[in-house]
Design an enzyme around this catalytic site. Structure first.
Site, PDB file in Angstrom:
ATOM      1  N   LYS A 153      31.482   6.911 -29.590  1.00  0.00           N
ATOM      2  CA  LYS A 153      31.249   8.232 -29.002  1.00  0.00           C
ATOM      3  C   LYS A 153      30.524   8.116 -27.657  1.00  0.00           C
ATOM      4  O   LYS A 153      30.900   8.760 -26.676  1.00  0.00           O
ATOM      5  CB  LYS A 153      30.453   9.099 -29.988  1.00  0.00           C
ATOM      6  CG  LYS A 153      31.249   9.420 -31.264  1.00  0.00           C
ATOM      7  CD  LYS A 153      30.490  10.330 -32.190  1.00  0.00           C
ATOM      8  CE  LYS A 153      29.450   9.597 -33.014  1.00  0.00           C
ATOM      9  NZ  LYS A 153      30.037   8.698 -34.032  1.00  0.00           N
ATOM     10  N   THR A 154      29.493   7.284 -27.605  1.00  0.00           N
ATOM     11  CA  THR A 154      28.770   7.072 -26.348  1.00  0.00           C
ATOM     12  C   THR A 154      29.656   6.378 -25.321  1.00  0.00           C
ATOM     13  O   THR A 154      29.606   6.689 -24.125  1.00  0.00           O
ATOM     14  CB  THR A 154      27.506   6.235 -26.599  1.00  0.00           C
ATOM     15  OG1 THR A 154      26.715   6.847 -27.622  1.00  0.00           O
ATOM     16  CG2 THR A 154      26.673   6.110 -25.334  1.00  0.00           C
ATOM     17  N   ASP A 166      23.555  13.236 -27.852  1.00  0.00           N
ATOM     18  CA  ASP A 166      23.807  12.599 -29.141  1.00  0.00           C
ATOM     19  C   ASP A 166      23.104  13.401 -30.238  1.00  0.00           C
ATOM     20  O   ASP A 166      22.102  14.068 -29.978  1.00  0.00           O
ATOM     21  CB  ASP A 166      23.292  11.156 -29.099  1.00  0.00           C
ATOM     22  CG  ASP A 166      23.875  10.298 -30.199  1.00  0.00           C
ATOM     23  OD1 ASP A 166      24.837  10.754 -30.862  1.00  0.00           O
ATOM     24  OD2 ASP A 166      23.397   9.164 -30.399  1.00  0.00           O
ATOM     25  N   THR A 193      27.486  12.999 -36.229  1.00  0.00           N
ATOM     26  CA  THR A 193      28.034  12.413 -37.454  1.00  0.00           C
ATOM     27  C   THR A 193      28.201  13.482 -38.536  1.00  0.00           C
ATOM     28  O   THR A 193      28.751  13.209 -39.591  1.00  0.00           O
ATOM     29  CB  THR A 193      27.099  11.316 -37.985  1.00  0.00           C
ATOM     30  OG1 THR A 193      25.786  11.859 -38.174  1.00  0.00           O
ATOM     31  CG2 THR A 193      27.007  10.144 -37.004  1.00  0.00           C
ATOM     32  N   ARG A 239      30.597  -1.409 -33.545  1.00  0.00           N
ATOM     33  CA  ARG A 239      29.195  -1.816 -33.381  1.00  0.00           C
ATOM     34  C   ARG A 239      28.822  -2.909 -34.374  1.00  0.00           C
ATOM     35  O   ARG A 239      28.126  -3.867 -34.049  1.00  0.00           O
ATOM     36  CB  ARG A 239      28.281  -0.604 -33.561  1.00  0.00           C
ATOM     37  CG  ARG A 239      26.801  -0.893 -33.335  1.00  0.00           C
ATOM     38  CD  ARG A 239      25.985   0.355 -33.585  1.00  0.00           C
ATOM     39  NE  ARG A 239      26.342   1.416 -32.648  1.00  0.00           N
ATOM     40  CZ  ARG A 239      26.055   2.700 -32.843  1.00  0.00           C
ATOM     41  NH1 ARG A 239      25.433   3.076 -33.947  1.00  0.00           N
ATOM     42  NH2 ARG A 239      26.386   3.605 -31.947  1.00  0.00           N
TER      43      ARG A 239
END
Length: 348
Positions: free
Chosen positions: A85-86, A130, A179, A238
């Site tokens: 997302k980032t 975020d 999320t 990640r």
């Protein structure tokens, strides 16, 4: 006596300088590691691996907005953590030629905090929030006119003498990440021009991601080793990169002169980390064991399950449960979580 004192002072000064140089050297090393990690993150949409349909949608929006000389429409990305997302926010800012401003929902405590950020944005800048579902309701409300009309309403004074000032904002794009999209109300959700779910990566996409990172970090791996890391990465980029760093550590610590990571070495490193063939960690096995042994396979409520393994409810719901469900190990029912036949097979 004077000579002795001077000598001691010089010695203390020398020791102090040595310590400072050591700290500076360690700090420089840490900064270098952080810079290397940043290089791995894709900078443009073209560098992002996978997500073909998502990238096509975003390219369409950026191209149309650029032709109209407008800022691209606001976007909301949702899904489990660690899926990019980032990264998308950074790539969109780069494609638009603007700057990226990063913050999070819990960090914005007052309306004034958000107003300061909005007024500081230049044309075509991207504001990335975020955990946007954790914005306070009062803060969220001043985003509505900012998103729709590029206006900022500020209340000056109190009581009967209070006045509302409307400020014009420069064209900007808000990108939200969450999320837990269910916690975002429809007034906020409906103001986004694109609401996009990010799903887990396929194993071949993770292998491609690992190949790119290994080249940047100068780590040599066999294709079999890369595929094994990808298989145990829970479909999350990640996690894949984190496991690659740990496998690199294993090579440097126990490689005994080997210059590349073999399949056997990768398996040894991942087993040492407590990650099995499905990518399950110790906490995952604790969840499955608790449902099977403490609650006879379920159903069991989420809060009860969290208390039984001394874990936070939101952590289980957002981090561990989605992957266990995707693997078909547990399922949700109206009465609680239930272990599936496949899940029972792992326990046995």
């Amino acid at each position: 006596m004077t000579m002795i004192k001077t000598s001691k002072k010089e010695k203390r000064k020398k020791n102090s300088e040595t310590k400072r140089n050591t700290v500076k050297s360690q700090s420089g090393s840490n900064e270098q590691d952080e810079q290397i990690d940043k290089v791995v993150r894709p900078k443009t949409l073209g560098e992002i691996i996978g997500r073909a349909k998502t990238k096509k949608k975003i390219r369409m929006m950026i191209k149309a907005a650029t032709n109209r000389k407008e800022s691209v429409d606001h976007m909301l990305f949702y899904g489990p953590p660690g899926l990019g997302k980032t990264t998308f926010a950074m790539a969109i800012a780069k494609e638009m030629g603007g700057n990226l401003h990063v913050t999070s929902g819990p960090a914005i405590q007052r309306q004034g905090d958000l107003a300061t950020m909005l007024t500081a944005l230049d044309k075509f800048d991207v504001l990335f929030i975020d955990e946007i579902h954790r914005l306070r309701s009062g803060v969220e409300e001043i985003l509505y006119p900012a998103m729709e009309d590029q206006k900022l309403d500020i209340v000056v004074g109190k009581g009967v003498s209070a006045k509302t000032l409307r400020l014009n904002l420069k064209p900007f794009t808000l990108i939200g990440a969450t999320t837990r999209i269910g916690l975002i109300g429809s007034p906020m959700r409906d103001r986004f021009g694109l609401v996009q779910r990010l799903d887990y990566f396929a194993d071949n996409e993770l292998s491609e991601m690992l190949l790119r990172a290994a080249g940047i970090w100068q780590v040599k791996l066999t294709q079999e080793a890369m595929d094994e890391i990808a298989k145990r990465s829970r479909g999350t980029g990640r996690i894949a990169l984190r496991l690659l760093r740990r496998v690199r550590d294993y090579l440097e610590s126990y490689g005994e002169g080997a210059d590349e990571v073999s399949l056997e070495m990768a398996e040894e490193a991942l087993d040492l980390l407590g990650i099995d063939k499905l990518g399950l960690e110790d906490i995952d096995h604790k969840i499955l064991d608790s449902i099977a042994n403490n609650f006879n396979g379920g159903p069991v409520g989420l809060s009860t399950l969290a208390a039984s393994i001394s874990e936070d409810v939101s952590t289980i719901a957002d981090v561990y449960e989605p992957f266990l469900m995707q693997c078909g190990l547990i399922k949700r029912t109206s009465r609680g979580r239930v272990l599936t036949e496949k899940g029972r097979g792992i326990i046995d």
